[in-house]
Scaffold this active site. Structure first.
Site, mmCIF file in Angstrom:
data_model
loop_
_atom_site.group_PDB
_atom_site.id
_atom_site.type_symbol
_atom_site.label_atom_id
_atom_site.label_comp_id
_atom_site.label_asym_id
_atom_site.label_seq_id
_atom_site.Cartn_x
_atom_site.Cartn_y
_atom_site.Cartn_z
ATOM 1 N N LYS A 30 0.834 -1.206 0.000
ATOM 2 C CA LYS A 30 0.000 0.000 0.000
ATOM 3 C C LYS A 30 0.865 1.250 0.000
ATOM 4 C CE LYS A 30 -3.372 2.505 2.838
ATOM 5 N NZ LYS A 30 -4.263 2.523 4.008
ATOM 6 N N GLU A 53 -8.955 12.045 12.280
ATOM 7 C CA GLU A 53 -8.010 10.978 12.654
ATOM 8 C C GLU A 53 -7.103 11.323 13.827
ATOM 9 O OE1 GLU A 53 -6.304 9.301 9.148
ATOM 10 O OE2 GLU A 53 -4.712 8.251 10.223
ATOM 11 N N GLU A 101 -7.149 -1.960 2.584
ATOM 12 C CA GLU A 101 -6.538 -0.670 2.936
ATOM 13 C C GLU A 101 -6.504 -0.480 4.443
ATOM 14 O OE1 GLU A 101 -8.996 2.029 0.169
ATOM 15 O OE2 GLU A 101 -7.734 3.390 1.315
ATOM 16 N N GLU A 103 -12.296 9.881 -4.766
ATOM 17 C CA GLU A 103 -12.186 9.843 -3.295
ATOM 18 C C GLU A 103 -11.445 11.079 -2.771
ATOM 19 O OE1 GLU A 103 -11.282 5.968 -1.504
ATOM 20 O OE2 GLU A 103 -10.002 6.997 -0.056
HETATM 21 C C1 LIG Z 1 -4.967 10.754 3.238
HETATM 22 C C2 LIG Z 1 -6.170 11.123 3.654
HETATM 23 O O1 LIG Z 1 -7.013 10.288 4.316
HETATM 24 C C3 LIG Z 1 -6.615 8.989 4.715
HETATM 25 C C4 LIG Z 1 -6.935 7.977 3.684
HETATM 26 C C5 LIG Z 1 -8.103 7.256 3.696
HETATM 27 C C6 LIG Z 1 -8.444 6.324 2.568
HETATM 28 O O2 LIG Z 1 -7.704 6.239 1.589
HETATM 29 O O3 LIG Z 1 -9.493 5.664 2.596
HETATM 30 C C7 LIG Z 1 -8.987 7.394 4.770
HETATM 31 C C8 LIG Z 1 -8.667 8.145 5.860
HETATM 32 C C9 LIG Z 1 -7.324 8.722 6.027
HETATM 33 O O4 LIG Z 1 -6.522 7.883 6.765
HETATM 34 C C10 LIG Z 1 -6.671 12.508 3.432
HETATM 35 O O5 LIG Z 1 -7.793 12.799 3.824
HETATM 36 O O6 LIG Z 1 -5.942 13.322 2.866
HETATM 37 MG MG LIG Z 2 -9.138 4.961 0.436
#
Ligand SMILES: C=C(O[C@@H]1C=C(C(=O)O)C=C[C@H]1O)C(=O)O
Ligand SMILES: [Mg+2]
Length: 459
Positions: free
Chosen positions: A216, A265, A309, A444
């Site tokens: 990852k 987070e 993930e 996303e």
């Molecule tokens: C990297 C980020 O978020 C991170 C990535 C995530 C994912 O890929 O699902 C979810 C939450 C966070 O740990 C961000 O918001 O910039």
């Molecule tokens: Mg993601």
């Protein structure tokens, strides 16, 4: 150092040249203030302010002015440098504090950069790799009680005047705090996604790098928001507080810049020997109604790509916590965390930490988790350094506070942006695994821009 209940234990001062000593005094606030009003009142201190609100609203801190900086740009050794400087500052410190609460008295405010080894650009000029300071004044609201801490530095041979200096400094505190009158944000002129198409190509490239060992890699991108006039930090914070009420709301100013955001987070919290961390990875949008929203949550919970993930984060944090804790509690399956614009897979972690560990050693151990770096960590970081055309600076990194008794909390500074004059650079990243689709990852990240974009008055 003195005893926290106010009986001063004067430590012996050995240095021959008069060293400076940190003197800190805590007073309870009788008439409660709104913490954003307090932050806003000190507009004259712009560039030297800090804001923090945890998701529960039980711990809020505003720092005004700089009493003592602790900064470092020494790469990996920044953590130990900060720890050493903080310890030596506290060794001789005199603390007048008769209250038994965390987050009052001498508190270090700030954050670390995401990756000290990444090449820097001028974007983050003004911020150090480890960027911390003890504020001149601090308003803490802890479990509903408010306290004002005043910090001064004084030469040891002038120590008898400490109380007088503290009193003089506290004159600078306003007698009354008016309600912050919201200033409307200037209009957005342009929102420009940086290297949009190139980013998708990079995602594709990274997917092909994921082989037996590398599982990852978290890739981030930026968007630039230009305004007709300078951005008003207070108004952005006000929007973040209103719109992202269950997030960590933070702001760290440096010179004419402000790094701010609303993160879901937690990296790590330490209260005595109890520690908490959060595994947060795996994302899906919010529904337009309750039925749709729950269906999306169910979809996320059973989606193998998102579970994968998420699992790398659980695996890494669990291992790290077991190394430093005597007991660790971590549920077997993730839950859903709902933020205003997005839902995530979420696994809370708690434990009893060994005495040898400090909050800074825990940050060093955990950051970056595979939620922001990847898995395995070092290989993922190398890929990010090589392919991600972005200076993350303090984005995706530990931001928070640490008190003189070792308690504190650091969030992972995502859903954030860097404000500078009439422009803001906002950041968003996502976890790339073998099953990722560049187009979906792009979408996303677009959702993850929303919290900051909305707080800035955009859509
Ligand atoms: C990297 C980020 O978020 C991170 C990535 C995530 C994912 O890929 O699902 C979810 C939450 C966070 O740990 C961000 O918001 O910039
Ligand atoms: Mg993601």
């Amino acid at each position: 150092m003195n005893d926290r209940r106010g009986t001063m234990v004067q430590t012996e001062i050995r240095d021959s040249v008069s060293p400076t000593i940190l003197v800190s005094e805590v007073k309870m606030v009788e008439e409660k203030m709104n913490i954003l009003d307090f932050f806003s009142k000190y507009h004259a201190y712009k560039g030297k302010r800090f804001f923090w609100k945890d998701p529960s609203g039980k711990n809020m801190i505003v720092g005004i002015g700089i009493c003592e900086k602790i900064e470092s740009s020494l790469g990996e050794s920044s953590y130990s440098h900060v720890e050493k400087r903080w310890k030596s500052l506290l060794e001789k410190a005199i603390v007048y504090n008769e209250f038994n609460h965390i987050g009052i008295g001498p508190v270090l405010l700030g954050g670390f950069a995401f990756d000290p080894l990444k090449e820097k650009t001028e974007l983050w000029d003004g911020f150090s790799e480890a960027h911390f300071y003890v504020p001149q004044f601090m308003l803490s609201e802890i479990d509903g009680n408010q306290f004002i801490t005043t910090n001064i530095l004084i030469h040891s041979d002038k120590i008898e005047y400490a109380k007088e200096v503290l009193r003089k400094q506290s004159f600078a505190l306003p007698k009354r705090i008016e309600e912050y009158t919201p200033v409307s944000l200037p209009s957005i002129q342009k929102v420009m996604e940086v290297d949009r198409e190139k980013w998708k190509v990079t995602v594709d490239k990274v997917i092909r790098k994921l082989d037996g060992n590398l599982k990852k890699v978290v890739l981030a991108r930026a968007s630039k928001v230009n305004f007709t006039k300078d951005i008003v930090t207070e108004s952005v914070l006000r929007n973040l507080i209103q719109q992202q009420s269950n997030g960590y709301i933070f702001a760290l100013e440096a010179h004419d810049k402000c790094f701010t955001g609303a993160s879901p987070e937690r990296l790590v919290k330490k209260a005595g020997d109890t520690v908490f961390s959060t595994c947060l990875a795996g994302s899906i949008s919010r529904g337009n109604n309750e039925v749709e929203d729950s269906a999306l949550a169910e979809e996320l919970l059973s989606d193998s790509k998102n579970r994968e993930e998420h699992n790398y984060v659980v695996k890494m944090i669990k291992n790290a916590m077991e190394e430093v804790c005597t007991t660790v509690e971590i549920p077997a399956n993730p839950q859903i965390m709902k933020m205003r614009d997005i839902q995530h897979l979420y696994t809370p972690v708690s434990g009893k930490v060994k005495e040898t560990e400090s909050l800074i050693s825990l940050i060093r151990l955990l950051h970056p988790t595979p939620a922001l770096g990847g898995f395995p960590r070092d290989e993922a970081l190398e890929v990010i350094r090589e392919v991600e055309g972005l200076d993350r600076g303090l984005y995706g990194a530990p931001i928070g506070w640490l008190d003189y008794e070792g308690n504190g909390e650091f969030a992972v500074s995502i859903r954030s942006g860097l404000l500078h004059g009439n422009s803001a650079t906002i950041f968003a990243g996502c976890g790339i695994v073998a099953d990722s689709d560049p187009e979906l990852e792009y979408t996303e990240t677009a959702i993850k821009f929303k919290p900051m974009l909305t707080a800035l008055g955009g859509k």
